[in-house]
Motif scaffolding. Structure first.
Motif, PDB file in Angstrom:
ATOM      1  N   GLU A   3      -7.734   2.660  -8.315  1.00 15.85           N
ATOM      2  CA  GLU A   3      -6.688   1.789  -7.792  1.00 15.85           C
ATOM      3  C   GLU A   3      -7.109   1.184  -6.464  1.00 15.85           C
ATOM      4  O   GLU A   3      -8.052   1.643  -5.812  1.00 15.85           O
ATOM      5  N   ILE A  23       4.785   4.738  -3.565  1.00 20.03           N
ATOM      6  CA  ILE A  23       4.655   3.372  -4.074  1.00 20.03           C
ATOM      7  C   ILE A  23       3.499   2.670  -3.360  1.00 20.03           C
ATOM      8  O   ILE A  23       3.368   2.744  -2.145  1.00 20.03           O
ATOM      9  N   THR A  24       2.663   1.999  -4.131  1.00 16.31           N
ATOM     10  CA  THR A  24       1.557   1.237  -3.562  1.00 16.31           C
ATOM     11  C   THR A  24       1.831  -0.257  -3.710  1.00 16.31           C
ATOM     12  O   THR A  24       2.672  -0.679  -4.523  1.00 16.31           O
ATOM     13  N   THR A  65       0.106  -2.513  -5.113  1.00 20.12           N
ATOM     14  CA  THR A  65      -0.214  -3.032  -6.444  1.00 20.12           C
ATOM     15  C   THR A  65       0.799  -2.637  -7.510  1.00 20.12           C
ATOM     16  O   THR A  65       0.730  -3.135  -8.636  1.00 20.12           O
ATOM     17  N   ASN A  66       1.734  -1.753  -7.182  1.00 21.08           N
ATOM     18  CA  ASN A  66       2.805  -1.457  -8.131  1.00 21.08           C
ATOM     19  C   ASN A  66       3.678  -2.687  -8.357  1.00 21.08           C
ATOM     20  O   ASN A  66       4.262  -2.858  -9.428  1.00 21.08           O
ATOM     21  N   CYS A  67       3.775  -3.529  -7.347  1.00 17.76           N
ATOM     22  CA  CYS A  67       4.595  -4.737  -7.448  1.00 17.76           C
ATOM     23  C   CYS A  67       3.766  -6.020  -7.456  1.00 17.76           C
ATOM     24  O   CYS A  67       4.181  -7.027  -8.024  1.00 17.76           O
ATOM     25  N   TYR A  98       9.997  -2.588 -11.516  1.00 13.77           N
ATOM     26  CA  TYR A  98       9.394  -1.339 -11.064  1.00 13.77           C
ATOM     27  C   TYR A  98      10.466  -0.419 -10.485  1.00 13.77           C
ATOM     28  O   TYR A  98      10.436   0.798 -10.704  1.00 13.77           O
TER      29      TYR A  98
END
Length: 210
Positions: A122, A169-170, A172-174, A191
């Motif tokens: 990631e 939460i990162t 790149t999650n969104c 998400y």
């Protein structure tokens, strides 16, 4: 030998030679009608064979990623992809997990199917926040209403309430970099609702407790 017999033999020899000549001309004519193989197709064939033979055994951050990841490379010129706003960066600027990447690329050939998303490695939020200041992001999105639940409660996507789940939460999650992201608000909300399944952000309001 009788003269008439000799003449007959000579005649038959001449006929045989004429027949052979005709066959040879026919063969040449048929060969000439075959489609010519251009040098371009030959080059392409050689190029394909060369690509098939590419097998990574010593991947490094200096490896030309575009050799295999053509879709990701083209996203830099696609305005609907976030990557188009980060063209000054190289792949290794964001993909810093070199040990994991080296392991994943070991023995991979050009013809192997490329993954459509990161699954075993990631891009860490620290990479993004090395350029994007978190407090500035929170200020810029203070009036954003994308994250509004069914009760009308709105939260700032860059200033979420401090919880253990939210800390995990990162970016790149969104935020997707290399795929079209025309509805960022919808993706971010989706998400959130993967945990807040009842589309209610405030905890302990979905179920009655005795």
């Amino acid at each position: 030998m009788d003269i008439s017999i000799r003449n007959e033999c000579k005649s038959k020899v001449r006929e045989a030679c004429a027949a052979m000549a005709a066959v040879s001309l026919l063969a040449l004519a048929l060969y000439g009608c075959q489609p010519a193989t251009s040098s371009d197709s030959s080059d392409k064939s050689d190029d394909s064979k060369a690509k098939e033979s590419i097998t990574l055994t010593d991947w490094s951050p200096a490896t030309d990623c575009t050799t295999c990841h053509a879709n990701e490379a083209s996203s830099e010129s696609d305005a609907s992809c976030t990557a188009s706003k980060h063209t000054s960066l190289s792949c290794s600027d964001c993909h810093t997990d070199t040990e994991k990447l080296a392991k994943l690329h070991n023995g991979v050939s050009y013809n192997d199917r490329q993954p459509t998303r990161l699954k075993q490695t990631e891009v860490s939020s620290e990479v993004c926040l090395s350029c994007h200041d978190k407090s500035e992001l929170a200020q810029k999105t203070a009036s954003v209403t994308a994250l509004t639940d069914s009760n009308g409660k709105t939260v700032n996507p860059h200033d979420l309430p401090a919880t253990e789940t939210h800390e995990a939460i990162t970016c790149t999650n969104c935020h997707a970099m290399h795929s079209k992201q025309t509805d960022l608000d919808g993706d971010a909300k989706a998400y959130c609702t993967s945990c807040h399944h009842a589309d209610v952000f405030e905890c302990y309001t979905c179920h009655q407790h005795s």
